[in-house]
Design an enzyme around this catalytic site. Structure first.
Site, PDB file in Angstrom:
ATOM      1  N   LYS A   1      31.714  45.993  -2.949  1.00  0.00           N
ATOM      2  CA  LYS A   1      31.236  44.650  -3.294  1.00  0.00           C
ATOM      3  C   LYS A   1      30.240  44.727  -4.450  1.00  0.00           C
ATOM      4  O   LYS A   1      29.558  45.740  -4.623  1.00  0.00           O
ATOM      5  CB  LYS A   1      30.619  43.954  -2.077  1.00  0.00           C
ATOM      6  CG  LYS A   1      29.275  44.474  -1.649  1.00  0.00           C
ATOM      7  CD  LYS A   1      28.560  43.469  -0.753  1.00  0.00           C
ATOM      8  CE  LYS A   1      27.086  43.837  -0.663  1.00  0.00           C
ATOM      9  NZ  LYS A   1      26.181  42.750  -0.472  1.00  0.00           N
TER      10      LYS A   1
ATOM     11  N   LYS B   1      23.415  44.139  -5.768  1.00  0.00           N
ATOM     12  CA  LYS B   1      22.147  44.234  -6.502  1.00  0.00           C
ATOM     13  C   LYS B   1      21.682  45.661  -6.621  1.00  0.00           C
ATOM     14  O   LYS B   1      20.951  46.021  -7.522  1.00  0.00           O
ATOM     15  CB  LYS B   1      21.061  43.554  -5.673  1.00  0.00           C
ATOM     16  CG  LYS B   1      21.007  42.101  -5.672  1.00  0.00           C
ATOM     17  CD  LYS B   1      19.914  41.780  -4.659  1.00  0.00           C
ATOM     18  CE  LYS B   1      19.775  40.330  -4.416  1.00  0.00           C
ATOM     19  NZ  LYS B   1      18.879  40.091  -3.279  1.00  0.00           N
TER      20      LYS B   1
ATOM     21  N   LYS C   1      22.860  51.435   4.020  1.00  0.00           N
ATOM     22  CA  LYS C   1      21.578  51.486   3.314  1.00  0.00           C
ATOM     23  C   LYS C   1      20.750  52.690   3.740  1.00  0.00           C
ATOM     24  O   LYS C   1      19.913  53.168   2.989  1.00  0.00           O
ATOM     25  CB  LYS C   1      20.794  50.180   3.482  1.00  0.00           C
ATOM     26  CG  LYS C   1      21.525  48.997   2.840  1.00  0.00           C
ATOM     27  CD  LYS C   1      20.611  47.872   2.427  1.00  0.00           C
ATOM     28  CE  LYS C   1      21.419  46.832   1.641  1.00  0.00           C
ATOM     29  NZ  LYS C   1      20.684  45.643   1.298  1.00  0.00           N
TER      30      LYS C   1
HETATM   31  P1  ATP Z   1      23.239  43.273  -2.509  1.00  0.00           P
HETATM   32  O1  ATP Z   1      23.784  42.318  -3.511  1.00  0.00           O
HETATM   33  O2  ATP Z   1      22.481  44.412  -3.082  1.00  0.00           O
HETATM   34  O3  ATP Z   1      24.218  43.706  -1.497  1.00  0.00           O
HETATM   35  P2  ATP Z   1      22.143  41.634  -0.483  1.00  0.00           P
HETATM   36  O4  ATP Z   1      23.474  41.286   0.030  1.00  0.00           O
HETATM   37  O5  ATP Z   1      21.227  42.388   0.392  1.00  0.00           O
HETATM   38  O6  ATP Z   1      22.154  42.473  -1.794  1.00  0.00           O
HETATM   39  P3  ATP Z   1      20.818  39.078  -0.644  1.00  0.00           P
HETATM   40  O7  ATP Z   1      20.080  38.573  -1.794  1.00  0.00           O
HETATM   41  O8  ATP Z   1      20.031  39.188   0.568  1.00  0.00           O
HETATM   42  O9  ATP Z   1      21.499  40.395  -1.127  1.00  0.00           O
HETATM   43  O10 ATP Z   1      22.107  38.223  -0.384  1.00  0.00           O
HETATM   44  C1  ATP Z   1      22.172  36.863  -0.572  1.00  0.00           C
HETATM   45  C2  ATP Z   1      23.535  36.368  -0.200  1.00  0.00           C
HETATM   46  O11 ATP Z   1      24.533  36.848  -1.125  1.00  0.00           O
HETATM   47  C3  ATP Z   1      24.049  36.790   1.181  1.00  0.00           C
HETATM   48  O12 ATP Z   1      24.545  35.638   1.842  1.00  0.00           O
HETATM   49  C4  ATP Z   1      25.172  37.755   0.901  1.00  0.00           C
HETATM   50  O13 ATP Z   1      26.175  37.686   1.880  1.00  0.00           O
HETATM   51  C5  ATP Z   1      25.693  37.242  -0.431  1.00  0.00           C
HETATM   52  N1  ATP Z   1      26.362  38.307  -1.207  1.00  0.00           N
HETATM   53  C6  ATP Z   1      25.824  39.483  -1.594  1.00  0.00           C
HETATM   54  N2  ATP Z   1      26.702  40.201  -2.307  1.00  0.00           N
HETATM   55  C7  ATP Z   1      27.841  39.440  -2.401  1.00  0.00           C
HETATM   56  C8  ATP Z   1      29.122  39.631  -3.025  1.00  0.00           C
HETATM   57  N3  ATP Z   1      29.388  40.720  -3.708  1.00  0.00           N
HETATM   58  N4  ATP Z   1      30.049  38.652  -2.903  1.00  0.00           N
HETATM   59  C9  ATP Z   1      29.776  37.519  -2.217  1.00  0.00           C
HETATM   60  N5  ATP Z   1      28.587  37.276  -1.600  1.00  0.00           N
HETATM   61  C10 ATP Z   1      27.621  38.219  -1.682  1.00  0.00           C
END
Ligand code: ATP
Ligand code: LTN
Length: 328
Positions: free
Chosen positions: A194, A197, A112
C-alpha cells in the site's frame, strides 16, 4: 437524530493521495449526513519515536489538511486527541478488557514492529486499544477508514461487545465504512504494497503537498505491468492502481476512463494521469494556507470542548458500570 461518524489520522509523515482517497474524501462526503468527529490522533503518533518539534508542527499541519480537504468546521467537530484526556483513560479500561492473544494477531503490530517484538514499544502493541477508545467514547455508528484499518475496527467491535456483555450496555457497536474503490491505493513503485507515509522510497507515494513537477516525475517513473491495454484489471495491479487514481481524482466513471484511454499507450496515459492529479491537487494546496494559526487553534479548542462533553459522559457511565469510584 443523525448517526455519528468518527475517524482520525496520525500527525506523522506527509499525507498522501492514498490517505485522501481511502479516508478523507469519504469523511468530507459523509459529514453532512452524519454527526461527525475528526480527530488528529497525536497520542497514536508516539507509538513510534518522534521528534517533539516536528510532531508539534505536524499536529497543526494535519488540521490544515483536514480543512483544505473540505471538512467544514461549522458542520464537523475537529479536534486534537490529547485535548480530551478521556481517550487515554478509556484506553486503560479497555486494555483491561483486551486479551494478549487478540492483540498479538494484529498485523499492523507485526509490520511496524518489524518482526522484533522484544524491542517493539508496548504502546505499539496496545495501539489498537487506544483506537478502540477513540471510537467508542463517541458512541460512533460508522468509522470511515482505508482497508488497512479493518482489523482494528473488528477489535473495537469485539471490545465493545465484550464490555457490554460483561458490565451492561455502555457502547454502540461501530461499523466500518471502507469505500468500494480506493480503500487501498498501492505504492507507485510496488503495487503489491500500500502507498504509505512511512515508505522509505519517496517515489512510491504522491504526497498531497507535492508540486506539479514532482507529481509528474513520480507518475512517469511508476512501474507498469506487462500488456498494453489501459483497462481496469485486478490481475494487472500496477495499471489497475494508476487507473483507480485517475478514476477517483477525475470523478469519471469506470467506463469513461477506459473509453478515454482506448487505443492509447502508457506514455499518453501517464501524461494525462499526471495532469489530472496536478489539477486535483492545485485547489487543495491553495486552501492549505487558508487559516491563520489563531483561527485554527480556535477551531480545535472549540472542537475539543464539544468532544469532551460527550467523552466525559461515556467514561462516567463506564466507570459507574465497572465500580470505579471517583469522588470528585
Ligand atoms: P501510512 O500511510 O504510513 O500507512 P497510516 O495508515 O498509519 O500511515 P494515517 O494517517 O493514520 O496513516 O491514516 C489515515 C487514513 O488513511 C486511515 O483511514 C487509513 O486507512 C488510510 N490509508 C492509509 N494508507 C492508505 C492507502 N494506501 N490507501 C487507502 N487508504 C489509506
Ligand atoms: N489507526 C488509524 C488512525 C486512527 C483512527 C482512530 C482511525 C486512530 N484512531 C479512530 C479511525 C478511528 C491509522 O493508523 N490509520
Amino acid at each position: 437524530m443523525k448517526k455519528r461518524i468518527f475517524s482520525g489520522a496520525q500527525p506523522t509523515g506527509e499525507l498522501h493521495i492514498g490517505n485522501y482517497l481511502g479516508a478523507l474524501k469519504n469523511w468530507v462526503a459523509l459529514q453532512h449526513e452524519y454527526e461527525s468527529f475528526f480527530c488528529i490522533v497525536n497520542l497514536h503518533a508516539i507509538t513510534l519515536p518522534q521528534n517533539p518539534e516536528v510532531l508539534k508542527k505536524k499536529t497543526l499541519d494535519l488540521a490544515r489538511i483536514y480543512l483544505a480537504s473540505g471538512i467544514d468546521p461549522q458542520v464537523s467537530t475537529v479536534f486534537i486527541q490529547a485535548d480530551v484526556a478521556e481517550h487515554a483513560e478509556l484506553a486503560w479500561v479497555l486494555s483491561c478488557v483486551s486479551r494478549m492473544g487478540e492483540l498479538e494477531r494484529m498485523t499492523q503490530f507485526k509490520d511496524k514492529g518489524k518482526g522484533n517484538t522484544e524491542r517493539a514499544g508496548v504502546g505499539l502493541f496496545t495501539y489498537p486499544v487506544l483506537m478502540a477508545a477513540d471510537i467508542l467514547l463517541y458512541q460512533t455508528d460508522l468509522v470511515p477508514v482505508g482497508k488497512d484499518q479493518k482489523q482494528h475496527l473488528e477489535l473495537s467491535r469485539d471490545l465493545a461487545e465484550r464490555f457490554n456483555r460483561d458490565y451492561g450496555d455502555a457502547f454502540v457497536i461501530p461499523e466500518p465504512f471502507i469505500p468500494p474503490v480506493g480503500a487501498s491505493i498501492q505504492s507507485l513503485q510496488d503495487p503489491q504494497k500500500k502507498m504509505s507515509k512511512s515508505d522509505e522510497n519517496l517515489n512510491g507515494s504522491i504526497f498531497l503537498l507535492d508540486d506539479a513537477d514532482t507529481v509528474t516525475k513520480k507518475i512517469k517513473r511508476a512501474v507498469t505491468d506487462s500488456g498494453t491495454d489501459i483497462k481496469f484489471d485486478e490481475s494487472r495491479p500496477a495499471i489497475n492502481n494508476l487507473l483507480t487514481i485517475y478514476h477517483l481524482v477525475t470523478d469519471k466513471s469506470v467506463a469513461e476512463c477506459e473509453a478515454n484511454f482506448d487505443g492509447k499507450g502508457y506514455g499518453q496515459f501517464k501524461t494525462e494521469l499526471a495532469e489530472a492529479v496536478v489539477e486535483f491537487l492545485r485547489p487543495f494546496q491553495a486552501r492549505v494556507a487558508d487559516y491563520a494559526d489563531a483561527e485554527l487553534e480556535k477551531i480545535l479548542k472549540d472542537g475539543a470542548e464539544k468532544a469532551r462533553a460527550i467523552a466525559r459522559e461515556t467514561l462516567r457511565d463506564v466507570y459507574e458500570k465497572m465500580g470505579i469510584v471517583r469522588l470528585s
